[in-house]
Design a protein around this motif. Structure first.
Motif, PDB file in Angstrom:
ATOM      1  N   VAL A 154      81.376  20.829  50.320  1.00  0.00           N
ATOM      2  CA  VAL A 154      81.683  19.918  49.469  1.00  0.00           C
ATOM      3  C   VAL A 154      80.398  19.374  48.579  1.00  0.00           C
ATOM      4  CG1 VAL A 154      82.283  17.862  48.323  1.00  0.00           C
ATOM      5  CG2 VAL A 154      82.928  18.383  50.866  1.00  0.00           C
ATOM      6  N   ILE A 155      81.178  20.452  47.371  1.00  0.00           N
ATOM      7  CA  ILE A 155      79.921  20.316  46.370  1.00  0.00           C
ATOM      8  C   ILE A 155      80.113  18.595  45.004  1.00  0.00           C
ATOM      9  CG2 ILE A 155      79.003  20.900  44.375  1.00  0.00           C
ATOM     10  CD1 ILE A 155      79.256  23.363  45.110  1.00  0.00           C
ATOM     11  N   PHE A 156      79.364  17.852  45.122  1.00  0.00           N
ATOM     12  CA  PHE A 156      79.274  16.748  44.427  1.00  0.00           C
ATOM     13  C   PHE A 156      78.073  16.849  43.133  1.00  0.00           C
ATOM     14  CE2 PHE A 156      80.299  14.999  48.669  1.00  0.00           C
ATOM     15  CZ  PHE A 156      80.898  14.352  47.646  1.00  0.00           C
ATOM     16  N   SER A 157      79.627  17.030  42.028  1.00  0.00           N
ATOM     17  CA  SER A 157      78.696  17.734  40.761  1.00  0.00           C
ATOM     18  C   SER A 157      78.749  16.715  39.112  1.00  0.00           C
ATOM     19  CB  SER A 157      79.454  18.151  40.214  1.00  0.00           C
ATOM     20  OG  SER A 157      79.398  19.304  39.081  1.00  0.00           O
ATOM     21  N   VAL A 158      77.462  16.344  38.879  1.00  0.00           N
ATOM     22  CA  VAL A 158      77.510  15.871  37.540  1.00  0.00           C
ATOM     23  C   VAL A 158      77.805  16.683  35.957  1.00  0.00           C
ATOM     24  CG1 VAL A 158      76.499  14.010  36.115  1.00  0.00           C
ATOM     25  CG2 VAL A 158      76.124  13.967  38.449  1.00  0.00           C
ATOM     26  N   ASP A 159      79.392  16.636  35.360  1.00  0.00           N
ATOM     27  CA  ASP A 159      78.932  17.551  34.337  1.00  0.00           C
ATOM     28  C   ASP A 159      78.301  18.989  33.902  1.00  0.00           C
ATOM     29  OD1 ASP A 159      79.760  15.442  32.878  1.00  0.00           O
ATOM     30  OD2 ASP A 159      78.052  14.667  32.439  1.00  0.00           O
ATOM     31  N   MET A 160      78.649  19.362  35.846  1.00  0.00           N
ATOM     32  CA  MET A 160      77.940  20.819  35.857  1.00  0.00           C
ATOM     33  C   MET A 160      79.578  22.052  35.811  1.00  0.00           C
ATOM     34  SD  MET A 160      74.195  21.010  36.662  1.00  0.00           S
ATOM     35  CE  MET A 160      74.354  22.867  36.507  1.00  0.00           C
TER      36      MET A 160
ATOM     37  N   PHE B 196      83.748  15.129  41.516  1.00  0.00           N
ATOM     38  CA  PHE B 196      83.469  14.521  40.612  1.00  0.00           C
ATOM     39  C   PHE B 196      82.570  13.704  40.626  1.00  0.00           C
ATOM     40  CE2 PHE B 196      86.535  18.351  39.352  1.00  0.00           C
ATOM     41  CZ  PHE B 196      85.456  19.244  38.616  1.00  0.00           C
ATOM     42  N   CYS B 197      81.475  13.048  39.495  1.00  0.00           N
ATOM     43  CA  CYS B 197      80.171  12.187  39.414  1.00  0.00           C
ATOM     44  C   CYS B 197      80.019  11.799  38.647  1.00  0.00           C
ATOM     45  CB  CYS B 197      79.189  11.890  41.298  1.00  0.00           C
ATOM     46  SG  CYS B 197      79.774  12.539  43.105  1.00  0.00           S
ATOM     47  N   CYS B 198      79.516  10.134  38.219  1.00  0.00           N
ATOM     48  CA  CYS B 198      79.093  10.168  36.900  1.00  0.00           C
ATOM     49  C   CYS B 198      77.876  10.401  37.170  1.00  0.00           C
ATOM     50  CB  CYS B 198      79.595   8.308  37.114  1.00  0.00           C
ATOM     51  SG  CYS B 198      78.665   7.306  38.217  1.00  0.00           S
ATOM     52  N   SER B 199      77.127  10.086  37.463  1.00  0.00           N
ATOM     53  CA  SER B 199      75.504  10.461  37.928  1.00  0.00           C
ATOM     54  C   SER B 199      74.641  11.124  38.521  1.00  0.00           C
ATOM     55  CB  SER B 199      74.321   9.355  36.948  1.00  0.00           C
ATOM     56  OG  SER B 199      74.900   8.218  38.773  1.00  0.00           O
ATOM     57  N   LYS B 200      73.693  11.592  38.884  1.00  0.00           N
ATOM     58  CA  LYS B 200      73.141  12.325  39.745  1.00  0.00           C
ATOM     59  C   LYS B 200      73.084  11.071  40.642  1.00  0.00           C
ATOM     60  CE  LYS B 200      70.221  14.889  36.109  1.00  0.00           C
ATOM     61  NZ  LYS B 200      68.833  14.872  36.191  1.00  0.00           N
ATOM     62  N   ILE B 201      72.455  10.076  40.375  1.00  0.00           N
ATOM     63  CA  ILE B 201      72.217   8.939  41.831  1.00  0.00           C
ATOM     64  C   ILE B 201      74.035   9.010  42.855  1.00  0.00           C
ATOM     65  CG2 ILE B 201      71.935   6.761  42.761  1.00  0.00           C
ATOM     66  CD1 ILE B 201      69.835   6.506  40.185  1.00  0.00           C
ATOM     67  N   HIS B 202      75.081   8.918  41.890  1.00  0.00           N
ATOM     68  CA  HIS B 202      76.199   8.627  42.493  1.00  0.00           C
ATOM     69  C   HIS B 202      75.729  10.191  43.471  1.00  0.00           C
ATOM     70  CE1 HIS B 202      80.171   8.904  41.874  1.00  0.00           C
ATOM     71  NE2 HIS B 202      80.031   8.010  42.774  1.00  0.00           N
ATOM     72  N   ALA B 203      75.865  11.173  42.626  1.00  0.00           N
ATOM     73  CA  ALA B 203      75.902  12.465  43.977  1.00  0.00           C
ATOM     74  C   ALA B 203      75.426  12.476  44.515  1.00  0.00           C
ATOM     75  CB  ALA B 203      75.753  13.786  42.416  1.00  0.00           C
ATOM     76  N   GLU B 204      73.982  12.202  44.348  1.00  0.00           N
ATOM     77  CA  GLU B 204      73.184  12.034  45.500  1.00  0.00           C
ATOM     78  C   GLU B 204      73.748  11.448  47.077  1.00  0.00           C
ATOM     79  OE1 GLU B 204      69.440  13.531  46.681  1.00  0.00           O
ATOM     80  OE2 GLU B 204      70.430  14.917  45.225  1.00  0.00           O
ATOM     81  N   GLU B 205      73.926  10.276  46.420  1.00  0.00           N
ATOM     82  CA  GLU B 205      74.867   9.264  47.333  1.00  0.00           C
ATOM     83  C   GLU B 205      76.195  10.003  48.375  1.00  0.00           C
ATOM     84  OE1 GLU B 205      74.794   5.151  46.632  1.00  0.00           O
ATOM     85  OE2 GLU B 205      72.504   4.541  46.418  1.00  0.00           O
TER      86      GLU B 205
ATOM     87  N   PHE C 131      87.876  13.370  42.262  1.00  0.00           N
ATOM     88  CA  PHE C 131      87.799  12.255  40.806  1.00  0.00           C
ATOM     89  C   PHE C 131      86.856  10.441  41.447  1.00  0.00           C
ATOM     90  CE2 PHE C 131      90.992  14.900  39.066  1.00  0.00           C
ATOM     91  CZ  PHE C 131      90.891  15.844  38.094  1.00  0.00           C
ATOM     92  N   LEU C 132      85.594  10.876  41.107  1.00  0.00           N
ATOM     93  CA  LEU C 132      84.907  10.096  42.033  1.00  0.00           C
ATOM     94  C   LEU C 132      84.255   8.651  41.228  1.00  0.00           C
ATOM     95  CD1 LEU C 132      82.974  11.843  44.615  1.00  0.00           C
ATOM     96  CD2 LEU C 132      85.398  11.209  44.981  1.00  0.00           C
ATOM     97  N   ARG C 133      84.686   8.715  39.203  1.00  0.00           N
ATOM     98  CA  ARG C 133      84.734   7.903  38.379  1.00  0.00           C
ATOM     99  C   ARG C 133      85.902   8.463  37.350  1.00  0.00           C
ATOM    100  NH1 ARG C 133      81.117  10.179  33.849  1.00  0.00           N
ATOM    101  NH2 ARG C 133      83.063   8.494  32.862  1.00  0.00           N
ATOM    102  N   PRO C 134      85.752   7.555  36.656  1.00  0.00           N
ATOM    103  CA  PRO C 134      86.587   7.280  35.562  1.00  0.00           C
ATOM    104  C   PRO C 134      86.560   8.339  34.702  1.00  0.00           C
ATOM    105  CG  PRO C 134      86.071   5.272  35.495  1.00  0.00           C
ATOM    106  CD  PRO C 134      85.326   6.182  36.596  1.00  0.00           C
ATOM    107  N   THR C 135      87.973   9.374  34.378  1.00  0.00           N
ATOM    108  CA  THR C 135      88.092  10.296  33.325  1.00  0.00           C
ATOM    109  C   THR C 135      89.045   9.829  32.106  1.00  0.00           C
ATOM    110  OG1 THR C 135      87.925  11.842  35.158  1.00  0.00           O
ATOM    111  CG2 THR C 135      88.341  12.609  33.117  1.00  0.00           C
ATOM    112  N   GLU C 136      88.021   9.348  31.165  1.00  0.00           N
ATOM    113  CA  GLU C 136      88.772   9.131  29.859  1.00  0.00           C
ATOM    114  C   GLU C 136      89.302   9.926  29.131  1.00  0.00           C
ATOM    115  OE1 GLU C 136      85.470   8.205  30.355  1.00  0.00           O
ATOM    116  OE2 GLU C 136      85.601   6.121  31.607  1.00  0.00           O
ATOM    117  N   SER C 137      88.792  11.128  29.488  1.00  0.00           N
ATOM    118  CA  SER C 137      89.120  12.699  28.147  1.00  0.00           C
ATOM    119  C   SER C 137      90.222  13.122  29.011  1.00  0.00           C
ATOM    120  CB  SER C 137      87.912  13.243  27.751  1.00  0.00           C
ATOM    121  OG  SER C 137      87.938  14.348  27.619  1.00  0.00           O
TER     122      SER C 137
END
Length: 223
Positions: free
Chosen positions: A131-137, A81-90, A152-158
């Motif tokens: 591996v699939i690196f995903s953003v909110d999908m 789980f990534c924070c953005s498209k750029i993050h998922a691409e990288e 979990f590759l980003r903070p998950t506050e919820s």
């Protein structure tokens, strides 16, 4: 439990669902990654996509750490789980360069490493990628029962989102003994609170005692 228009709602805890064999057990690893979130501003209780992308972008040390633990705990089919498209691409680029076939999945799917969600899921199920690196999908509504790792590759506050994402990997599957959960926690506000949710609490703020399935919080020796 109560009767509502002849429907009987029933809530079952994560622990109970695992004990009943409805979900697989999990091994949770909270991995300290040295990412400093203290200088980031929260907007309505969340870090912004742009701020997170900036601290992850071109962060070779963090990418190497993620790959190290991915390889340590081994996986046939993983979801990150990534924070953005750029993050998922990288993240996808870094794993592909290290010989792990991966794709990025997000709305639009127009990047160098991106793929349509359905096609990505098909390839993962068929072991054409690992591996699939995903953003909110993949927070909910996607069934890949054969997943054996979530990252979990980003903070998950919820807490709700955290459990939804965790749930992507808890489905039972033939010969699947457990799910590995890698949480790269840095120093963000909720670091170390995940075991509360995994033990059945309903929020990150609960302070009561808890029970859990094979949880290990990993910190560097000097921490």
């Amino acid at each position: 439990m109560q009767n509502c228009d002849y429907n009987v709602p029933y809530e079952i805890s994560l622990k109970e669902a695992i004990n009943k064999g409805m979900l697989v057990p999990f091994h949770y690893y909270g991995i300290y990654d040295e990412t400093d979130y203290s200088g980031l501003h929260l907007f309505q209780g969340h870090y912004t996509e742009n701020d997170l992308t900036e601290i992850y972008k071109n962060n070779a040390k963090r990418y190497e750490l993620i790959f190290k633990y991915y390889m340590k705990y081994k996986s046939i089919r993983a979801l990150g789980f990534c924070c953005s498209k750029i993050h998922a691409e990288e993240m996808t680029r870094e794993f592909c360069q290290r010989g792990i076939a991966s794709v990025a999945v997000y709305s639009g799917s127009h990047g160098d490493f991106s793929m349509d969600r359905d096609e990505g899921v098909r390839k993962l199920k068929n072991k054409e990628i690992r591996v699939i690196f995903s953003v909110d999908m993949f927070n909910e509504g996607v069934d890949i029962a054969s997943l054996d790792m979530v990252m979990f590759l980003r903070p998950t506050e919820s807490p709700v989102v955290f459990l939804q994402q965790l749930g992507r990997g808890l489905r039972t599957y033939k010969n699947k003994a457990y799910l590995n959960v890698l949480d790269f926690i840095g120093n963000y506000e909720k670091a170390g609170k995940a075991p509360l949710l995994l033990g059945g609490e309903k929020s990150f703020s609960d302070k009561k005692g808890y029970e859990y399935h094979e949880i290990e919080i990993m910190w560097p020796q000097s921490h």
